[in-house]
Design a protein around this motif. Structure first.
Motif, mmCIF file in Angstrom:
data_model
loop_
_atom_site.group_PDB
_atom_site.id
_atom_site.type_symbol
_atom_site.label_atom_id
_atom_site.label_comp_id
_atom_site.label_asym_id
_atom_site.label_seq_id
_atom_site.Cartn_x
_atom_site.Cartn_y
_atom_site.Cartn_z
ATOM 1 N N ASP A 80 0.862 -1.344 -0.025
ATOM 2 C CA ASP A 80 0.073 -0.051 0.050
ATOM 3 C C ASP A 80 0.837 1.376 -0.172
ATOM 4 O OD1 ASP A 80 -2.420 -1.173 -0.224
ATOM 5 O OD2 ASP A 80 -2.467 -1.521 1.964
ATOM 6 N N THR A 81 0.276 2.459 0.298
ATOM 7 C CA THR A 81 1.135 3.721 0.039
ATOM 8 C C THR A 81 2.339 3.775 1.089
ATOM 9 O OG1 THR A 81 -0.869 4.786 -0.291
ATOM 10 C CG2 THR A 81 0.734 6.103 0.450
ATOM 11 N N SER A 82 3.443 3.903 0.105
ATOM 12 C CA SER A 82 4.750 4.211 0.825
ATOM 13 C C SER A 82 5.232 5.583 0.341
ATOM 14 C CB SER A 82 5.855 3.173 0.077
ATOM 15 O OG SER A 82 5.725 1.821 0.636
ATOM 16 N N PHE A 83 6.135 6.194 1.066
ATOM 17 C CA PHE A 83 6.402 7.726 0.583
ATOM 18 C C PHE A 83 8.030 8.011 1.105
ATOM 19 C CE2 PHE A 83 4.517 7.702 4.955
ATOM 20 C CZ PHE A 83 5.490 8.417 5.524
ATOM 21 N N ALA A 84 8.411 8.992 0.663
ATOM 22 C CA ALA A 84 9.797 9.711 0.899
ATOM 23 C C ALA A 84 9.570 11.013 0.949
ATOM 24 C CB ALA A 84 10.875 9.294 -0.069
ATOM 25 N N GLY A 85 10.405 11.743 1.944
ATOM 26 C CA GLY A 85 10.330 13.268 1.794
ATOM 27 C C GLY A 85 11.350 13.930 2.616
ATOM 28 N N ILE A 86 11.150 15.148 2.812
ATOM 29 C CA ILE A 86 12.001 16.003 3.677
ATOM 30 C C ILE A 86 11.076 16.914 4.848
ATOM 31 C CG2 ILE A 86 14.039 16.185 1.771
ATOM 32 C CD1 ILE A 86 12.599 18.891 0.953
ATOM 33 N N GLY A 87 11.571 17.265 5.628
ATOM 34 C CA GLY A 87 11.133 18.131 6.571
ATOM 35 C C GLY A 87 12.124 18.902 7.579
ATOM 36 N N VAL A 88 11.500 19.568 8.798
ATOM 37 C CA VAL A 88 12.235 20.200 9.577
ATOM 38 C C VAL A 88 11.303 19.716 11.048
ATOM 39 C CG1 VAL A 88 13.300 22.273 8.491
ATOM 40 C CG2 VAL A 88 11.017 22.436 9.512
ATOM 41 N N GLY A 89 12.371 19.508 12.166
ATOM 42 C CA GLY A 89 11.691 19.490 13.404
ATOM 43 C C GLY A 89 12.616 20.141 14.404
ATOM 44 N N ARG A 90 12.058 19.890 15.723
ATOM 45 C CA ARG A 90 12.724 20.682 16.652
ATOM 46 C C ARG A 90 12.505 19.862 17.928
ATOM 47 N NH1 ARG A 90 14.494 23.458 20.794
ATOM 48 N NH2 ARG A 90 14.569 25.842 20.835
ATOM 49 N N LYS A 91 13.438 19.464 18.636
ATOM 50 C CA LYS A 91 13.462 18.730 20.009
ATOM 51 C C LYS A 91 13.126 19.785 21.439
ATOM 52 C CE LYS A 91 15.966 15.336 20.551
ATOM 53 N NZ LYS A 91 17.240 14.654 20.877
ATOM 54 N N PHE A 92 12.054 19.460 22.116
ATOM 55 C CA PHE A 92 12.012 20.124 23.529
ATOM 56 C C PHE A 92 12.082 19.394 24.377
ATOM 57 C CE2 PHE A 92 9.525 22.491 19.927
ATOM 58 C CZ PHE A 92 9.818 23.672 19.976
ATOM 59 N N HIS A 93 12.973 19.580 25.197
ATOM 60 C CA HIS A 93 13.329 18.985 26.505
ATOM 61 C C HIS A 93 12.198 19.194 27.854
ATOM 62 C CE1 HIS A 93 17.034 17.114 24.823
ATOM 63 N NE2 HIS A 93 17.167 18.099 24.245
ATOM 64 N N ILE A 94 11.711 18.193 28.296
ATOM 65 C CA ILE A 94 10.833 18.396 29.439
ATOM 66 C C ILE A 94 11.403 17.234 30.405
ATOM 67 C CG2 ILE A 94 8.788 18.644 30.463
ATOM 68 C CD1 ILE A 94 7.785 18.848 27.167
ATOM 69 N N GLY A 95 12.377 17.603 31.264
ATOM 70 C CA GLY A 95 13.005 17.001 32.334
ATOM 71 C C GLY A 95 13.635 15.569 31.483
ATOM 72 N N PRO A 96 13.214 14.325 31.857
ATOM 73 C CA PRO A 96 13.913 13.255 31.515
ATOM 74 C C PRO A 96 13.372 12.712 29.915
ATOM 75 C CG PRO A 96 12.202 12.477 32.893
ATOM 76 C CD PRO A 96 12.316 13.947 33.217
ATOM 77 N N VAL A 97 12.193 13.391 29.516
ATOM 78 C CA VAL A 97 11.672 13.138 28.307
ATOM 79 C C VAL A 97 11.784 14.458 27.235
ATOM 80 C CG1 VAL A 97 9.973 11.477 29.331
ATOM 81 C CG2 VAL A 97 9.403 13.815 28.810
ATOM 82 N N TYR A 98 11.556 14.358 26.241
ATOM 83 C CA TYR A 98 11.314 15.432 25.172
ATOM 84 C C TYR A 98 10.362 15.157 24.245
ATOM 85 C CZ TYR A 98 13.756 12.125 22.009
ATOM 86 O OH TYR A 98 14.090 11.055 20.975
ATOM 87 N N VAL A 99 9.922 16.224 23.518
ATOM 88 C CA VAL A 99 8.842 16.310 22.539
ATOM 89 C C VAL A 99 9.305 16.773 21.270
ATOM 90 C CG1 VAL A 99 6.489 17.319 21.762
ATOM 91 C CG2 VAL A 99 7.061 16.578 24.170
ATOM 92 N N ARG A 100 9.340 16.086 20.176
ATOM 93 C CA ARG A 100 9.886 16.392 19.080
ATOM 94 C C ARG A 100 8.661 16.691 17.986
ATOM 95 N NH1 ARG A 100 15.156 15.002 16.865
ATOM 96 N NH2 ARG A 100 15.147 13.300 18.340
#
Length: 179
Positions: A80-100
């Motif tokens: 079924d659907t496969s894909f390839a691409g590009i993007g930008v992200g950012r990591k935000f640290h919150i104690g021992p974890v992070y959100v990206r």
């Protein structure tokens, strides 16, 4: 774009990145995802299987935002659907974890036109090029290895057809290795 082209494109991008100097090295990541998870952002495309995703995040760009450009490739186990691409992200640290959070553009190989025989609704993705927002929650396993639970969505956000935009949501886990 056929599956072979997406694989060749992804492999070529990753090989080119392997030539990057160690000082500018980022991280590689790979994961496994449930394909076509039912969420409020999508409706059924009648696809299945699991997705194997592979990507590369460049070293963060210096400055106030410290964004991380990335390459992503996803191959569906059932053709079924496969894909390839590009993007930008950012990591935000919150104690021992992070959100990206991240956002990108992908090219996919799903059908150009498809109708659900039961509902009569179009279930193709409406455009060969799609937006790819994503978000991950992760933690460090070691100085160089992190693990993330992530959600990846692909759709055209009703820009190409205000009445048709099924989109596909994928949820899974990925392992990241800092180079």
């Amino acid at each position: 774009m056929g599956r072979a082209r997406i694989l060749v494109f992804s492999a070529a991008c990753l090989a080119a990145l392997g030539l990057a100097s160690a000082a500018q090295a980022g991280e590689v990541y790979g994961g496994i995802y449930a394909h076509e998870v039912d969420t409020p952002l999508t409706f059924a495309t009648n696809e299945g299987g699991v997705d194997f995703q592979l990507g590369y995040r460049f070293h963060p760009i210096e400055g106030a935002w410290k964004i991380e450009p990335y390459l992503i490739g996803s191959l569906n186990s059932e053709g079924d659907t496969s894909f390839a691409g590009i993007g930008v992200g950012r990591k935000f640290h919150i104690g021992p974890v992070y959100v990206r959070p991240g956002v990108g553009l992908v090219v996919h190989d799903g059908p150009g036109f498809r109708i659900d025989p039961d509902s009569g609704r179009r279930t193709d993705l409406g455009s060969r090029v799609l937006f790819e927002p994503e978000i991950a929650i992760g933690t460090y396993l070691s100085e160089r290895v992190t693990i993330e639970a992530s959600w990846v969505h692909i759709s055209h956000a009703q820009l190409f057809n205000s009445e048709q935009n099924p989109g596909i949501d994928m949820m899974g886990v990925r392992l990241n290795l800092k180079l």
